[in-house]
Motif scaffolding. Structure first.
Motif, PDB file in Angstrom:
ATOM      1  N   THR A   1       0.838  -1.190   0.000  1.00 51.82           N
ATOM      2  CA  THR A   1       0.000   0.000   0.000  1.00 51.82           C
ATOM      3  C   THR A   1       0.878   1.248   0.000  1.00 51.82           C
ATOM      4  N   ILE A   2       0.589   2.151  -0.912  1.00 53.00           N
ATOM      5  CA  ILE A   2       1.323   3.415  -0.997  1.00 53.00           C
ATOM      6  C   ILE A   2       0.648   4.420  -0.066  1.00 53.00           C
ATOM      7  N   THR A   3       1.430   4.972   0.845  1.00 52.74           N
ATOM      8  CA  THR A   3       0.883   5.891   1.849  1.00 52.74           C
ATOM      9  C   THR A   3       1.296   7.334   1.553  1.00 52.74           C
ATOM     10  N   GLN A   4       0.524   8.254   2.088  1.00 53.37           N
ATOM     11  CA  GLN A   4       0.872   9.674   1.947  1.00 53.37           C
ATOM     12  C   GLN A   4       2.197   9.959   2.638  1.00 53.37           C
ATOM     13  N   ASP A   5       2.472   9.282   3.756  1.00 55.31           N
ATOM     14  CA  ASP A   5       3.730   9.481   4.461  1.00 55.31           C
ATOM     15  C   ASP A   5       4.919   9.098   3.573  1.00 55.31           C
ATOM     16  N   GLN A   6       4.820   7.965   2.856  1.00 52.73           N
ATOM     17  CA  GLN A   6       5.887   7.574   1.927  1.00 52.73           C
ATOM     18  C   GLN A   6       6.101   8.660   0.878  1.00 52.73           C
TER      19      GLN A   6
END
Length: 155
Positions: free
Chosen positions: A25-30
């Motif tokens: 899952t691609i997160t906003q934090d990444q």
């Protein structure tokens, strides 16, 4: 692909899928960390409200280069072709990269690897070319297709 194989065995795999990573899952934090690392602070990656209003994406999206930078991890996880006697594997570059579909924040991606070629560049140095397709869960069109090169030093 379990275990290590000889270059001759690897040649028999040319044109076949040799590994698939897990979903991530691609997160906003990444994306925020990637923006800070690269200096690419374009609003389409960082400002959810503005990206929802001013882009066709409906919200923020991952940097294409973030997706690309994940190939090393995804390839290791996929258990891609591993040559017997390998001492090190070096990222040798890319022949082709196409970003085909944006990756929305919260989307899940995975990578599929297919061996395109293997050649001995120098004694004990094998250049492997893989086609890598990064899928987005639930979408027909992939996020990215790339031809990735790795140099495997054996011996």
């Amino acid at each position: 692909m379990p275990g290590q194989i000889s270059p001759e065995q690897a040649k028999a795999l040319i044109g076949t899928e040799t590994g698939i990573s897990d979903w991530h899952t691609i997160t906003q934090d990444q994306v925020n960390q990637f923006a800070d690392t690269t200096g690419d602070h374009q609003f389409i990656h960082l400002d959810e409200e503005r990206a929802a209003k001013e882009t066709p994406f409906g919200g923020t999206i991952a940097h294409g280069y973030l997706t690309l930078s994940m190939l090393s991890m995804l390839g290791a996880e996929a258990g891609n072709v591993r040559l017997a006697g390998a001492k090190i594997t070096i990222n040798y570059g890319l022949d082709k990269v196409r970003f085909l579909n944006p990756v929305r924040i919260g989307a899940r991606i995975r990578a599929r690897f297919s061996l395109l070629s293997i050649e001995e560049k120098n004694p004990g140095q094998w250049l492997l070319k893989n086609q890598v397709t990064v899928d987005i869960d639930g979408q027909d069109k992939p996020a990215m297709i790339a031809e990735s090169l790795s140099l495997v030093v054996t011996g």
